[in-house]
Design a protein around this motif. Structure first.
Motif, PDB file in Angstrom:
ATOM      1  N   LEU A 154      29.970  33.954  37.433  1.00  0.00           N
ATOM      2  CA  LEU A 154      31.129  34.843  37.558  1.00  0.00           C
ATOM      3  C   LEU A 154      32.137  34.194  38.501  1.00  0.00           C
ATOM      4  N   ILE A 155      33.404  34.155  38.055  1.00  0.00           N
ATOM      5  CA  ILE A 155      34.461  33.519  38.844  1.00  0.00           C
ATOM      6  C   ILE A 155      35.515  34.567  39.208  1.00  0.00           C
ATOM      7  N   GLY A 156      35.882  34.638  40.479  1.00  0.00           N
ATOM      8  CA  GLY A 156      36.889  35.610  40.913  1.00  0.00           C
ATOM      9  C   GLY A 156      38.174  35.489  40.120  1.00  0.00           C
ATOM     10  N   ASN A 157      38.894  36.635  39.960  1.00  0.00           N
ATOM     11  CA  ASN A 157      40.137  36.631  39.187  1.00  0.00           C
ATOM     12  C   ASN A 157      40.961  37.852  39.586  1.00  0.00           C
ATOM     13  N   SER A 158      42.201  37.908  39.092  1.00  0.00           N
ATOM     14  CA  SER A 158      43.031  39.100  39.327  1.00  0.00           C
ATOM     15  C   SER A 158      42.944  40.015  38.115  1.00  0.00           C
ATOM     16  N   ILE A 159      42.750  41.285  38.367  1.00  0.00           N
ATOM     17  CA  ILE A 159      42.584  42.270  37.274  1.00  0.00           C
ATOM     18  C   ILE A 159      43.506  43.447  37.537  1.00  0.00           C
ATOM     19  N   TYR A 160      44.365  43.752  36.545  1.00  0.00           N
ATOM     20  CA  TYR A 160      45.244  44.911  36.667  1.00  0.00           C
ATOM     21  C   TYR A 160      44.696  45.982  35.735  1.00  0.00           C
ATOM     22  N   LEU A 161      44.155  47.057  36.286  1.00  0.00           N
ATOM     23  CA  LEU A 161      43.571  48.109  35.439  1.00  0.00           C
ATOM     24  C   LEU A 161      44.693  48.866  34.731  1.00  0.00           C
ATOM     25  N   ASP A 162      44.540  49.027  33.407  1.00  0.00           N
ATOM     26  CA  ASP A 162      45.582  49.720  32.620  1.00  0.00           C
ATOM     27  C   ASP A 162      45.659  51.203  32.989  1.00  0.00           C
ATOM     28  N   VAL A 163      44.500  51.771  33.381  1.00  0.00           N
ATOM     29  CA  VAL A 163      44.474  53.169  33.834  1.00  0.00           C
ATOM     30  C   VAL A 163      43.747  53.208  35.167  1.00  0.00           C
ATOM     31  N   VAL A 164      44.074  54.180  35.994  1.00  0.00           N
ATOM     32  CA  VAL A 164      43.343  54.337  37.257  1.00  0.00           C
ATOM     33  C   VAL A 164      41.963  54.863  36.906  1.00  0.00           C
ATOM     34  N   SER A 165      40.961  54.028  37.085  1.00  0.00           N
ATOM     35  CA  SER A 165      39.598  54.380  36.641  1.00  0.00           C
ATOM     36  C   SER A 165      38.617  54.202  37.794  1.00  0.00           C
ATOM     37  N   VAL A 166      37.976  55.305  38.198  1.00  0.00           N
ATOM     38  CA  VAL A 166      36.948  55.243  39.254  1.00  0.00           C
ATOM     39  C   VAL A 166      35.837  54.303  38.812  1.00  0.00           C
ATOM     40  N   GLY A 167      35.333  54.521  37.609  1.00  0.00           N
ATOM     41  CA  GLY A 167      34.193  53.736  37.136  1.00  0.00           C
ATOM     42  C   GLY A 167      34.503  52.264  37.022  1.00  0.00           C
ATOM     43  N   ALA A 168      35.674  51.953  36.443  1.00  0.00           N
ATOM     44  CA  ALA A 168      36.010  50.536  36.260  1.00  0.00           C
ATOM     45  C   ALA A 168      36.240  49.867  37.616  1.00  0.00           C
ATOM     46  N   THR A 169      36.901  50.578  38.542  1.00  0.00           N
ATOM     47  CA  THR A 169      37.135  50.003  39.876  1.00  0.00           C
ATOM     48  C   THR A 169      35.813  49.647  40.544  1.00  0.00           C
ATOM     49  N   ALA A 176      31.904  41.603  41.189  1.00  0.00           N
ATOM     50  CA  ALA A 176      32.715  40.573  41.868  1.00  0.00           C
ATOM     51  C   ALA A 176      32.188  40.171  43.243  1.00  0.00           C
ATOM     52  N   VAL A 177      31.380  41.022  43.873  1.00  0.00           N
ATOM     53  CA  VAL A 177      31.001  40.751  45.280  1.00  0.00           C
ATOM     54  C   VAL A 177      30.227  39.440  45.457  1.00  0.00           C
ATOM     55  N   LYS A 178      29.533  38.985  44.395  1.00  0.00           N
ATOM     56  CA  LYS A 178      28.809  37.704  44.503  1.00  0.00           C
ATOM     57  C   LYS A 178      29.407  36.643  43.567  1.00  0.00           C
ATOM     58  N   ALA A 179      30.605  36.922  43.039  1.00  0.00           N
ATOM     59  CA  ALA A 179      31.261  35.936  42.166  1.00  0.00           C
ATOM     60  C   ALA A 179      31.764  34.781  43.026  1.00  0.00           C
ATOM     61  N   ARG A 180      32.042  33.637  42.379  1.00  0.00           N
ATOM     62  CA  ARG A 180      32.598  32.515  43.134  1.00  0.00           C
ATOM     63  C   ARG A 180      34.110  32.749  43.260  1.00  0.00           C
ATOM     64  N   GLY A 181      34.632  32.760  44.492  1.00  0.00           N
ATOM     65  CA  GLY A 181      36.076  32.915  44.659  1.00  0.00           C
ATOM     66  C   GLY A 181      36.482  34.361  44.902  1.00  0.00           C
ATOM     67  N   THR A 182      37.786  34.582  44.768  1.00  0.00           N
ATOM     68  CA  THR A 182      38.382  35.864  45.164  1.00  0.00           C
ATOM     69  C   THR A 182      38.809  36.675  43.953  1.00  0.00           C
ATOM     70  N   THR A 183      38.540  37.968  44.025  1.00  0.00           N
ATOM     71  CA  THR A 183      38.952  38.904  42.967  1.00  0.00           C
ATOM     72  C   THR A 183      39.910  39.928  43.567  1.00  0.00           C
ATOM     73  N   ILE A 184      41.002  40.177  42.831  1.00  0.00           N
ATOM     74  CA  ILE A 184      41.951  41.219  43.239  1.00  0.00           C
ATOM     75  C   ILE A 184      41.960  42.288  42.146  1.00  0.00           C
ATOM     76  N   ILE A 185      41.696  43.522  42.526  1.00  0.00           N
ATOM     77  CA  ILE A 185      41.780  44.633  41.564  1.00  0.00           C
ATOM     78  C   ILE A 185      43.055  45.407  41.871  1.00  0.00           C
ATOM     79  N   GLU A 186      43.971  45.417  40.914  1.00  0.00           N
ATOM     80  CA  GLU A 186      45.235  46.159  41.064  1.00  0.00           C
ATOM     81  C   GLU A 186      45.156  47.472  40.297  1.00  0.00           C
ATOM     82  N   ASN A 187      45.904  48.472  40.776  1.00  0.00           N
ATOM     83  CA  ASN A 187      45.885  49.813  40.161  1.00  0.00           C
ATOM     84  C   ASN A 187      44.481  50.405  40.258  1.00  0.00           C
TER      85      ASN A 187
END
Ligand code: EPZ
Length: 428
Positions: A154-169, A176-187
């Protein structure tokens, strides 16, 4: 099969102690999969969904030791499987959190399409979009009800959620917590339980920042260690009992809460005429006089929570005046209105909008719990109604409310549980 028999009309007075938050507990129990040592989780609510999550952990191979009725030690080191058994996963929507945690640990996960409450379409496309952004292979379409996700790394990435989703967030955080690199979750969703999961992960050694805002930054780490952690109190359980106080002209102190998490609920109940006062870890609700009509629009946190929508509808059904409820999160979360109408409520539903003409009182009769929060709404209506109400399908209620009968008894509700023998047992 069982049902509740409620004699309406009692004014509820006294103290209720709030349990752990269901919607924080379920992802936190899933997240234990990611640890490399024993986790002691406390303030677990005594509800069937939590027991089911523990059953899933055991089925995966974890060792579980019960410390007391709300605390367990979970040893995830013996987990060998990445497949959540269908017969367990099908009963609970939140089983999808094992996708994120198993993917994060093994790079492999197989979970059946979640079940759960039936109020409209409940897709998981945003969960899968997040996993895919992290480099996982996910199904384009879900075949025979199973979801397989896999990734060599798993490699960190930027993700823009199309809907505000508790489950998806939450699910993307778990992967992502053990992925390589940084992940940004937007929305991102900002609910208190999203923050609680982030806090749990950080206690384990993760690097999650910004939970509670709409942008969450996760820097992947190699190891997450065992921890001791206590789950936050359940703001929806608290809000439900606050509504019981309003419905019965009562006076209830709710202990063990975080008042900040209840702000939108307290504000709405004050608008309806309740006195709501707060202290460090309690809220005190006193209701004198009639319930005032008002309008409600459910929104992602910090707006008014959709999981309190049926409960306030039960109050507005007996308010003085006309109220409009707009459900902006779920497509079809008004199925319970038919049950309220059986009790005499005057309401019309058009898609995501319900209009209630308040009536002086409701009349008890046999009704059903069509889902978890709808079941709570029927209880609120029954407590205020004239005469006797029987609520069927209470298994929905017991999925999410610990010791529901006992807590209501403790403040003077006239309720009993009727266990109906099933046909097979009668044949025997
Ligand atoms: C969580 O469900 C809660 N369940 C629900 O509470 C709650 O109603 C909901 O959040 C909203 O607060 C648990 O935490 C176990 P979402 P979740 O993803 O995560 C759409 C209760 O009573 N969506 O925030 O499934 C979805 O259709 C339960 O305790 C997508 O379109 O809800 C909905 O319209 C009932 N694609 C909106 O987003 C997706 O991939 C919000 O859903 C995911 C969601």
């Amino acid at each position: 099969m069982s049902k509740y028999r409620v004699q309406g009309g009692n004014r509820l007075v006294g103290d209720i102690y709030i349990g752990g938050c269901k919607n924080a507990c379920l992802p936190i129990l899933s997240a234990v999969v990611l640890a490399n040592d024993v986790c002691r989780i406390s303030n677990i609510p005594n509800i069937s969904d939590a027991l089911l999550s523990l059953d899933i952990l055991e089925a995966l191979g974890a060792k579980i030791k019960r410390i007391n009725k709300n605390t367990v030690d979970i040893d995830p080191r013996t987990i060998t499987s990445h497949v959540v058994p269908h017969d367990l996963a099908q009963h609970m929507r939140a089983s999808y959190y094992f996708l994120g945690s198993l993917l994060g640990r093994f790079g492999d996960a197989r979970v059946s399409m979640p079940g759960g409450c039936n109020f409209g379409v409940r897709p998981i496309d945003q969960h899968l979009k997040g996993f895919q952004a992290l480099g996982a292979t996910v199904p384009a379409i879900i075949e025979n009800g199973m979801i397989d996700a896999s990734a060599t790394q798993l490699i960190g990435n930027s993700i823009y959620l199309d809907v505000v989703s508790v489950g998806a967030t939450i699910n993307v955080m778990l992967a992502a917590v053990k992925a390589r690199g940084t992940t940004i979750i937007e929305n991102a969703a900002k609910e208190p339980h999203v923050v609680d999961v982030a806090n749990f992960l950080n206690t384990m050694g993760a690097d999650v920042r910004g939970a509670g805002t709409d942008t969450i930054k996760i820097c992947g780490v190699r190891v997450l260690h065992g921890v001791e952690y206590s789950i936050i109190p359940d703001q929806i359980e608290a809000g439900t009992y606050m509504a019981c106080a309003v419905a019965t002209g009562g006076d209830i102190i709710l202990h063990g809460v975080i008042p900040k998490h209840l702000e939108s609920i307290s504000a709405k109940l004050r608008e309806m005429g309740a006195q709501v006062s707060e202290d460090d870890d309690l809220v005190h609700v006193i209701m004198e006089g009639p319930i005032k009509a008002c309008n409600v629009k459910t929104m992602p946190h910090p707006g008014f929570p959709t999981d309190m929508q049926p409960q306030v509808a039960a109050l507005l059904a007996i308010a003085e005046g006309t109220s409009i409820i707009t459900e902006s999160i779920w497509d079809n979360r008004f199925r319970y209105v038919d049950e309220l109408r059986r009790m005499g409520a005057q309401a019309t539903v058009d898609g995501k909008v319900a209009v209630f003409q308040g009536v002086k009182s409701l009349n008890g009769c046999p009704v059903k719990a069509v889902d978890l929060r709808a079941g709570a709404a029927m209880m609120i209506a029954a407590l205020a109604a004239n005469g006797q109400t029987e609520i069927e399908d209470i298994q929905y209620i017991e999925r999410g409310y610990e010791n529901f009968l006992e807590k209501l008894h403790s403040v003077g509700a006239d309720i009993c549980r009727i266990d109906i023998p099933t046909i097979t047992s009668m044949r025997a």
